[in-house]
Design a protein around this motif. Structure first.
Motif, PDB file in Angstrom:
ATOM      1  N   ALA A  51       0.829  -1.210   0.000  1.00 32.79           N
ATOM      2  CA  ALA A  51       0.000   0.000   0.000  1.00 32.79           C
ATOM      3  C   ALA A  51       0.861   1.257   0.000  1.00 32.79           C
ATOM      4  N   THR A  52       1.958   1.238   0.738  1.00 30.24           N
ATOM      5  CA  THR A  52       2.853   2.397   0.764  1.00 30.24           C
ATOM      6  C   THR A  52       3.567   2.556  -0.563  1.00 30.24           C
ATOM      7  N   ALA A  54       2.278   1.879  -3.349  1.00 34.72           N
ATOM      8  CA  ALA A  54       1.279   2.481  -4.231  1.00 34.72           C
ATOM      9  C   ALA A  54       1.255   3.993  -4.085  1.00 34.72           C
ATOM     10  N   THR A  55       1.567   4.499  -2.876  1.00 35.99           N
ATOM     11  CA  THR A  55       1.530   5.953  -2.697  1.00 35.99           C
ATOM     12  C   THR A  55       2.592   6.656  -3.532  1.00 35.99           C
ATOM     13  N   VAL A  58       0.894   6.855  -6.819  1.00 37.18           N
ATOM     14  CA  VAL A  58      -0.264   7.742  -6.695  1.00 37.18           C
ATOM     15  C   VAL A  58       0.179   9.197  -6.595  1.00 37.18           C
ATOM     16  N   ILE A 363      -5.200   6.263 -10.949  1.00 40.36           N
ATOM     17  CA  ILE A 363      -4.920   6.530  -9.537  1.00 40.36           C
ATOM     18  C   ILE A 363      -5.855   5.721  -8.647  1.00 40.36           C
ATOM     19  N   LEU A 367      -4.424   2.691  -6.104  1.00 43.15           N
ATOM     20  CA  LEU A 367      -4.688   2.704  -4.668  1.00 43.15           C
ATOM     21  C   LEU A 367      -5.507   1.486  -4.238  1.00 43.15           C
ATOM     22  N   VAL A 371      -4.512  -1.543  -1.557  1.00 44.56           N
ATOM     23  CA  VAL A 371      -5.278  -1.802  -0.331  1.00 44.56           C
ATOM     24  C   VAL A 371      -5.780  -3.245  -0.299  1.00 44.56           C
TER      25      VAL A 371
END
Length: 470
Positions: A51-52, A54-55, A58, A363, A367, A371
């Motif tokens: 998830a991080t 992905a940031t 993003v 985006i 995300l 998740v």
């Protein structure tokens, strides 16, 4: 001042300018996609979760999408050359930072710089096409720009993986920044906004919000936005971030094999791009049908891959890559709608609006996949399994459903604005730019200039005007 071009433009000069601008776009695609094959190394370097990770993407894509409308307005006011130079410098700064930092917060800041520079590049190249080439060549050149630009993703796949393996993270990204600096110098020396000494900052006397509002009010612009939305995200997310981990962690491929498959996707665009451009020019009334065909084929292929018992066979993954190769060219049909329905003095604003669509969808999917992977990964297991990837990629069907409904809605609205259900969606608005001597949005060739005094818009409540039939 009207942005009318000289009667003739030397072909070699036009091709040279476009070629150098294209090289800047190739570099921007490389920067954009460089995280796609380095995701596994990035999780280890920055010690972060899926998830991080992905940031990082993003942050880059988010800035890209948020800047499209402002950049489009700046493009109409200041021209392509300034934005290409500024964008190139920002991307180089971002890659230099990404090469040196080890803190994830600084890495996010570096990707934001890459996204800012990337946001200024593609639509600047499209505006160069609009000014340097006649309108009849625009569909092919737009597709070639988008397609050949994906060579940056080719260089960002196997070559970047090999460079990382042999030189390490810092040296690899410093090398990338150095090559990009050389390209930027060529851009500074070569690019001109338009042929001769023609002024291109045609929006200088127009309130910025006026061009933006006019572009947004045009149903054809919104049709382009949703076309870009529904076609682009699947192939984009696969190439930019989650395809490589899916192939390595979910399907059990080696990193080199996965990077090769991403290269197949990109090289496939070299064939699908011109094919889509030909179909758009040959059947302009049915461009939206082509959009639906691309979306349907992509959704059906993903259904087979996700439903396959166990890991998918190699041939099926190759088919998936080849089908995803239609996504990028399909999204570029949205820019063909911009050319059709907008005059040249608001090409930047309208293009910026359209370019938001696909990246907003990307985006959301980036995300959501991150998740779901974290939630679906079994406890005590650090690497997501195939089932986790299946649940994550199944989220695409929600975005496809929304996009298809909106394309239908705005296609019908665009047709109603003209001649009704049977109207050709290839009829340009004959809105004059800067008064007399203006030109059509679709180009400056003689065939269009003959009709430069005829309005092509019938507005509700006003008497019908003479219109050009095509």
């Amino acid at each position: 001042m009207s942005p009318t071009a000289p009667p003739s433009v030397p072909r070699r000069q036009a091709i040279l300018v476009w070629g150098v601008a294209l090289s800047a776009y190739v570099a921007s695609v490389f920067h954009r996609s460089s995280l796609g094959v380095t995701g596994v190394e990035a999780t280890q370097r920055f010690e972060i979760s899926a998830a991080t990770l992905a940031t990082l993407t993003v942050a880059q894509l988010g800035v890209y999408a948020l800047m499209q409308v402002p950049v489009g307005m700046l493009l109409d006011r200041y021209g392509s050359r300034r934005l290409l130079v500024t964008g190139g410098a920002l991307m180089i700064a971002g890659q230099l930072g990404f090469a040196l930092v080890t803190d994830v917060r600084l890495a996010v800041a570096a990707r934001i710089l890459v996204g800012l520079g990337d946001a200024m590049t593609f639509i600047s190249v499209l505006r160069i096409v609009a000014y340097w080439f006649p309108g009849r060549r625009n569909p092919l050149l737009v597709q070639l720009t988008g397609t050949l630009g994906q060579l940056g993703a080719v260089f960002g796949a196997v070559p970047l993986v090999l460079l990382l393996e042999h030189t390490g993270w810092t040296t690899a990204f410093l090398t990338v920044a150095g090559v990009s600096s050389a390209i930027l110098l060529v851009v500074v020396a070569t690019i001109r906004d338009s042929p001769g000494r023609v002024a291109v900052t045609v929006a200088a006397t127009t309130p910025p919000g006026g061009l933006l509002a006019a572009a947004w009010a045009q149903p054809g612009t919104r049709l382009g936005l949703w076309t870009h939305f529904v076609c682009q995200f699947s192939g984009s997310v696969f190439a930019l971030l989650w395809g490589f981990p899916f192939l390595v962690q979910g399907q059990g491929l080696t990193p080199t094999a996965a990077a090769t498959l991403l290269t197949v996707l990109t090289l496939g665009m070299l064939v699908t791009g011109p094919a889509v451009a030909y179909l758009c020019g040959r059947f302009p009334r049915h461009r939206s049908v082509l959009v639906f065909a691309i979306v349907g084929l992509t959704a059906a292929t993903w259904a087979v891959v996700l439903a396959w018992p166990g890991r998918a066979p190699g041939w099926l993954l190759v088919v998936l890559a080849l089908v995803l190769a239609f996504n990028g060219p399909g999204s570029l049909i949205g820019f063909d709608f911009v050319r059709t329905f907008n005059p040249v003095n608001r090409i930047g604003s309208a293009t910026g609006i359209v370019n938001v669509g696909g990246f907003v969808a990307a985006i959301i999917l980036v995300l959501a996949v991150g998740v779901v992977l974290d939630l679906a990964t079994p406890a005590g297991q650090n690497v997501p399994d195939l089932d986790a990837y299946r649940w994550a990629f199944a989220l695409q069907y929600v975005l496809w459903a929304v996009g298809v409904v909106q394309v239908l809605r705005w296609r019908n609205a665009a047709r109603r604005r003209y001649d009704g259900p049977q109207a050709s969606l290839d009829r340009p608005e004959a809105v004059l730019v800067g008064g007399g001597g203006g030109r059509f949005a679709s180009g400056n060739d003689r065939r269009h200039r003959r009709f430069s005094g005829v309005a092509a818009v019938r507005r509700r409540g006003a008497s019908a005007r003479r219109r050009r039939k095509v």
